[in-house]
Design a protein around this motif. Structure first.
Motif, mmCIF file in Angstrom:
data_model
loop_
_atom_site.group_PDB
_atom_site.id
_atom_site.type_symbol
_atom_site.label_atom_id
_atom_site.label_comp_id
_atom_site.label_asym_id
_atom_site.label_seq_id
_atom_site.Cartn_x
_atom_site.Cartn_y
_atom_site.Cartn_z
ATOM 1 N N THR A 82 0.497 -1.239 -0.231
ATOM 2 C CA THR A 82 -0.016 0.292 -0.376
ATOM 3 C C THR A 82 0.963 1.036 0.136
ATOM 4 O O THR A 82 0.531 2.329 -0.348
ATOM 5 N N ALA A 85 2.346 1.762 -3.351
ATOM 6 C CA ALA A 85 1.061 2.522 -4.169
ATOM 7 C C ALA A 85 0.693 3.625 -4.221
ATOM 8 O O ALA A 85 1.284 4.754 -5.218
ATOM 9 N N GLN A 89 1.425 6.208 -7.120
ATOM 10 C CA GLN A 89 0.426 6.934 -7.850
ATOM 11 C C GLN A 89 0.685 8.539 -7.409
ATOM 12 O O GLN A 89 -0.282 9.433 -8.068
ATOM 13 N N GLU A 100 9.306 1.253 -10.365
ATOM 14 C CA GLU A 100 7.663 0.965 -11.344
ATOM 15 C C GLU A 100 8.046 -0.523 -11.866
ATOM 16 O O GLU A 100 6.620 -1.563 -11.849
ATOM 17 N N ALA A 147 0.526 -3.902 -4.455
ATOM 18 C CA ALA A 147 0.376 -2.161 -5.267
ATOM 19 C C ALA A 147 -0.319 -2.037 -6.239
ATOM 20 O O ALA A 147 -1.231 -0.937 -6.564
ATOM 21 N N LEU A 148 -0.431 -3.314 -6.952
ATOM 22 C CA LEU A 148 -0.628 -2.665 -8.399
ATOM 23 C C LEU A 148 -2.296 -2.847 -7.922
ATOM 24 O O LEU A 148 -3.278 -1.843 -8.664
ATOM 25 N N ARG A 151 -2.604 0.523 -6.488
ATOM 26 C CA ARG A 151 -2.762 1.310 -6.928
ATOM 27 C C ARG A 151 -4.200 2.466 -7.530
ATOM 28 O O ARG A 151 -4.851 3.616 -8.289
#
Lengths: 225, 301
Positions: A82, A85, A89, A100, A147-148, A151
């Motif tokens: 998190t 992310a 972002q 990334e 994370a994906l 995000r």
């Protein structure tokens, strides 16, 4: 897409695909109550196999290990993922593009390659294989997925509510706990759920990073098939 | 920032940097991930790359002497055939998941909005059972005295039981079953985005449904198909569990080779070289297809 009713052949086809998806599992469930050991013919109803299962201390130990690994790796990966992310972002920092793309590696390389690379790495640094190495490895493949997912949730985040919170006198920390986190919580939860599922289900990475004595349920089931 | 210009000689303070410097905040948030990935993803990958140029010692140890021997060995017809075979299985799995998954994704995207999430959920639900268990279910169905043969024999459709299990066909059945959701979800995401107006426009311009499908729907769903193909092809290429359990000794994929080199033959350098080749193949596939069509969120389902 439109709400026009799908064509008949399409509905029949889809129904058959659902049958295809569910049939193997239904058969497995039904035959788990079969008295016949080889599962070929139906001979009679029994709970015997469940009794055997719950009295098998190895199975119980493997279950405990599986849940423990899944729980810890989900917790760590969710927190770290998190944070990642949020960083990706909302911030621009040196090394952004590199981090990334590194984050995508576990998603786009075959599991077997990740498994052997971790095995070779733990062997090189002489780290004893066991529950710890399994958990560390599960965290590694779970971080990117969390994370994906988070995000994606952050994508439509309206920053003005945070500004409003700050204008009303809350500091950064309070704003994060009271405004940001509750807003992105659905994303965080689905990321955590995905991580938990991936960890519970994982066979390949666990297979390479488990030492003697450290069994998880998927490994145990594999040895019984 | 203005305050920095006014007081340029202020001592560095971690707390202030965390509160005011945006790049610093970003770094603070990303560093746990960056450090973790560096240690447990990047370093092991570099190690595999290095290992692939080393030699196996007499006792299965690694001798650190640089050479290309392992890659030369991979050109051997046996290994080339295995590689091509894995490529074939990966592509076949991809094609079959598209053939089965496309109509299904289309059906879900065309269903009433309130039913769509239920249909999607129904696709995912069985995949919460364990992967090995799902394979086991298929073994029970396909084996010589399994359910399929029993049913077919009793119906009188066949006289002799079919030998499906432990053939390449069984491997393909297992793989397609296993990877179908990875194709359906991205396909659904891109099909669902197609506006009704686009199809109406095609119809107004005189296109019949088939033509409208071929010229409007199909091209617009290409990003989903590519995302799905990547999600299916990569794991299918490296898969060794399904060929192990359903393919018998006849079906050896590159994943099996890598596994065996690391755990049975203990020739780590050779296994590492095979891993490098597999990784390069899948990366080339991914790059080629992502270049061809821009996509992103289809991968995020």
């Amino acid at each position: 897409m439109s709400e026009k009713k799908p064509a008949l052949w399409l509905r029949i086809f889809s129904f058959l695909v659902y049958v295809y998806i569910y049939l193997p599992i239904l058969i497995l469930i039904v035959f788990s109550f079969n008295t016949q050991k080889l599962n070929i013919r139906w001979e009679g109803f029994t709970f015997k196999w469940y009794e055997v299962l719950f009295n098998d201390s190895n199975v119980m130990l493997a279950t405990r290990n599986t849940l423990l690994i899944a729980f810890i790796s989900t917790l760590v990966a969710t927190v770290i993922g998190t944070m990642a992310a949020l960083a990706l972002q909302r911030y621009r920092f040196p090394g952004y593009a590199l981090t990334e793309s590194v984050l995508y590696i576990p998603v786009i390389i075959p599991e077997v390659v990740m498994g052997i690379s971790l095995l070779a790495f733990f062997a090189l640094i002489k780290f004893q294989l066991g529950l710890v190495t399994i958990t560390l490895s599960h965290i590694a493949f779970n971080i990117p997925f969390v994370a994906l997912v988070v995000r994606a949730r952050l994508h439509g985040f309206d920053k003005s509510i945070e500004e409003a919170s700050m204008d009303l006198g809350a500091n950064e920390l309070t704003t994060f706990w009271r405004v940001t986190l509750p807003t992105i919580m659905p994303g965080v939860l689905s990321g955590a759920m995905l991580a938990f599922t991936l960890s519970l289900d994982d066979y390949v990475i666990t297979y390479f990073t488990a030492g003697p004595g450290a069994t998880t349920l998927p490994l145990r089931v594999f040895s019984m098939v | 920032m203005e305050t920095d210009i006014l007081k340029p000689k202020r001592k560095f303070s971690l707390v202030r940097a965390l509160r005011e410097d945006s790049a610093f905040q970003g770094i603070a948030l990303i560093s746990p991930t960056a450090i973790y990935m560096l240690i447990l993803i990047i370093l092991p990958m570099i190690l595999v790359a290095v290992l692939s140029f080393m030699t196996r010692g007499t006792y299965g140890n690694v001798v650190y002497k640089f050479n290309f021997q392992n890659y030369v060995r991979l050109i051997d017809p046996i290994y080339l055939r295995i590689l091509l075979y894995s490529l074939g299985v990966g592509l076949a799995t991809m094609v079959f998941t598209i053939l089965i998954g496309y109509p299904l994704a289309y059906f879900i995207a065309r269903s009433p909005v309130r039913k769509r999430s239920l249909y999607l959920f129904l696709i995912l639900l069985p995949f919460w059972t364990n992967f090995i268990i799902r394979i086991y279910a298929w073994i029970m169905i396909l084996r010589t005295q399994g359910l399929l043969n029993t049913v077919l024999l009793n119906l009188g459709l066949i006289k002799v039981p079919l030998d499906i299990l432990y053939t390449p066909a069984a491997v393909l059945i297992g793989m397609v079953y296993e990877f179908l959701p990875f194709m359906v979800l991205p396909l659904y995401t891109s099909l669902e985005k197609i506006e009704n107006a686009q199809l109406e426009a095609a119809a107004d311009l005189g296109a019949r449904p088939l033509r409208a499908f071929l010229r409007v729907t199909l091209p617009l769903s290409v990003p989903g198909m590519i995302a799905g193909s990547i999600l299916v092809f990569i794991p299918a290429m490296g898969m060794f569990v399904v060929p192990d359990l359903m393919g018998g000794a006849k079906t050896v994929l590159v994943g099996n080779v890598i596994r065996n080199q690391f755990l049975t033959s203990r020739d780590w350098p050779f296994g590492a070289a095979a891993s490098m080749v597999l990784m390069i193949l899948t990366l080339a596939f991914t790059l080629y297809y992502t270049r061809k069509a821009g996509f992103g969120e289809e991968l995020l389902v």
